[in-house]
Design a protein around this motif. Structure first.
Motif, mmCIF file in Angstrom:
data_model
loop_
_atom_site.group_PDB
_atom_site.id
_atom_site.type_symbol
_atom_site.label_atom_id
_atom_site.label_comp_id
_atom_site.label_asym_id
_atom_site.label_seq_id
_atom_site.Cartn_x
_atom_site.Cartn_y
_atom_site.Cartn_z
ATOM 1 N N SER A 85 0.809 -1.222 0.000
ATOM 2 C CA SER A 85 0.000 0.000 0.000
ATOM 3 C C SER A 85 0.835 1.261 0.000
ATOM 4 O O SER A 85 0.372 2.326 -0.418
ATOM 5 N N ALA A 129 -10.029 10.856 -4.528
ATOM 6 C CA ALA A 129 -9.068 9.914 -3.943
ATOM 7 C C ALA A 129 -7.659 10.498 -3.865
ATOM 8 O O ALA A 129 -6.725 9.821 -3.416
ATOM 9 N N SER A 149 -2.091 2.633 -2.287
ATOM 10 C CA SER A 149 -3.342 2.642 -1.527
ATOM 11 C C SER A 149 -4.375 3.559 -2.169
ATOM 12 O O SER A 149 -5.582 3.238 -2.185
ATOM 13 N N SER A 150 -3.934 4.685 -2.729
ATOM 14 C CA SER A 150 -4.864 5.607 -3.370
ATOM 15 C C SER A 150 -5.409 5.024 -4.673
ATOM 16 O O SER A 150 -6.595 5.175 -4.984
ATOM 17 N N CYS A 210 -8.002 2.439 -3.924
ATOM 18 C CA CYS A 210 -9.260 3.091 -3.565
ATOM 19 C C CYS A 210 -10.033 3.507 -4.818
ATOM 20 O O CYS A 210 -11.243 3.270 -4.928
ATOM 21 N N GLU A 253 -11.439 0.417 -6.734
ATOM 22 C CA GLU A 253 -12.635 -0.120 -6.070
ATOM 23 C C GLU A 253 -13.862 0.724 -6.383
ATOM 24 O O GLU A 253 -14.952 0.200 -6.650
ATOM 25 N N GLU A 254 -13.696 2.055 -6.367
ATOM 26 C CA GLU A 254 -14.801 2.950 -6.703
ATOM 27 C C GLU A 254 -15.261 2.730 -8.150
ATOM 28 O O GLU A 254 -16.460 2.673 -8.433
#
Length: 441
Positions: free
Chosen positions: A349, A378, A414-415, A418, A421-422
């Motif tokens: 991450s 994000a 990690s960003s 995110c 996933e969105e």
């Protein structure tokens, strides 16, 4: 210590492609290699599992033996070219404990049990050499261990697997898909019948673990490397990369940087990566390897050459044999493992990269604005956006779609996770087609 008139006795374990070339060169170039070592080099035996196997005419069959332990007990230097973890681990331990220096090309062994073997070598006052374990004939181990001993290394990255580079290069230059390129690599002898270690990234992962240990003076293993292979790279990915000014390479990387809390750590990964065409690694074709080292004072250095094959790898093995023999003749040791302490390995991450993201989205007014907002929310900045081919889905192809390719600025993994996933949960996005790292010059 041997006197210069006494021979240095060499035992060879394994007589495959590389072992055969080592045995041949030790015989054909004996006088030259002996002069460089400072004493006669004598190949006293070759340990094999089957004495009846047909072998190259260069092999003196009278040297073949199945009694590996007896051979090791008589040797000053043991060359291990069997491959795999066992029995090599047991045999290398036996050699070191008996007072023999060891030369090995076994990256899997070193990436898994390196610290144990380094300690054994030191305890028994002998040397462990392994130039051939990474990038064949390319002298990157020597470069990190000795040439850059007076500098601080910040990053090591490169193309460290010739099989995958050949496959990706064939996909790029000959418009092949993955299966076609893999079959060609197997037909030409660049890929094994079971290519998993290569195409799934573990061979390169073992190599970057070895180089990271040398570069950052801390102990890391293959288990610390985030590994992704090339099976998922498609012809469409190759074409999209080309349109954006990149080529796709399997890049192994180890870098020291600060995490989101400001703490120092090491990031290590192997992944298919878009490399800009003006980057030195973009022009590495076929089965060649190349390693870039970024150091504080020396700046950027590049090591390039044949990364595999019998003769190139044998060249690296014999350079280590000559060095090990010379140490036994004149005294002294190879550079020992140097540890500064345990620098933590950063979690996935915390890794930093630019990213190439290819999406199939519903072709409606405002969809790009919606995507831009999701990335911004994000904290991910877009460097470029391209619209590619259009299509249709749904009953009777009633719904129009389009492909969008986005390249980001540098951002933490990690960003990106995110954002992905969105996107996967978005009604506007039909499919996330590809997520690949990007390496700029």
């Amino acid at each position: 210590m041997n006197k210069s008139t006494e021979s240095v006795k060499i035992a060879l374990l394994g007589c495959g492609t590389v072992g055969t070339q080592v045995a041949r060169l030790l015989t054909e170039q004996r006088d030259l290699l002996s002069a460089r070592a400072g004493a006669p080099l004598e190949l006293i035996g070759i340990a094999v599992s089957n004495l009846e196997t047909e072998r190259d005419g260069a092999i003196d069959r009278s040297l073949l033996t199945k009694d590996t332990s007896a051979l090791i007990s008589k040797a000053d230097i043991v060359i291990e070219l069997i491959g795999g973890i066992e029995p090599p681990r047991t045999l290398v331990r036996e050699a070191l404990c008996s007072g023999s220096s060891v030369v090995t090309g076994n990256k899997a062994l070193l990436a898994t049990h390196g610290p144990e073997l380094y300690d054994l070598a030191e305890q028994n006052d002998v040397d462990l050499y392994y130039e051939a374990a990474v990038a064949g004939a390319v002298p990157v181990v020597y470069g990190l261990r000795e040439s850059l001993a007076g500098d601080r290394v910040n990053a090591v990255m490169g193309i460290m697997n010739g099989t995958t580079n050949f496959i990706l290069d064939s996909m790029t230059t000959q418009n092949m898909d993955f299966d076609e390129a893999l079959l060609l690599a197997q037909q030409l002898g660049f890929a094994e019948a079971d290519p998993s270690a290569d195409v799934d990234g573990y061979d390169a992962g073992a190599k970057i673990a070895i180089l990271a240990s040398l570069a950052f003076h801390t102990r890391v293993s293959l288990d610390d490397v985030v590994v992704e292979g090339i099976r998922g790279v498609t012809a469409d990915d190759i074409a999209s990369a080309e349109a954006a000014g990149y080529v796709i390479k399997l890049i192994a990387r180890a870098e020291r940087h600060f995490d989101s809390r400001g703490e120092d750590g090491i990031e290590m990964s192997v992944s298919p990566t878009l490399v800009s065409k003006d980057h030195p690694l973009a022009s590495v074709h076929g089965s060649f390897n190349a390693v870039l080292v970024e150091a504080q004072s020396a700046d950027r250095l590049m090591f390039f050459g044949r990364g595999a094959g019998g003769a190139p790898t044998a060249s690296a093995v014999l350079s280590d044999v000559v060095a090990a023999a010379a140490k036994r003749v004149i005294g002294g040791h190879a550079p020992r493992e140097v540890l500064y302490g345990d620098v933590p390995v950063l979690p996935r991450s915390e890794s930093m990269s630019s990213f190439f993201i290819k999406l199939e989205v519903i072709d409606t007014v405002g969809v790009l604005a919606t995507l831009t907002k999701r990335f911004a929310d994000a904290g991910v900045s877009m460097a470029s956006v391209m619209q590619n081919k259009s299509g249709h889905i749904g009953d009777n192809h009633s719904l129009a779609t389009t492909q969008i390719t986005i390249i980001t600025h540098q951002v933490r993994q990690s960003s990106i996770d995110c954002v992905i996933e969105e996107l996967q949960n978005s009604d506007d996005v039909v499919e996330v087609l590809s997520v690949l790292k990007v390496e700029e010059n």
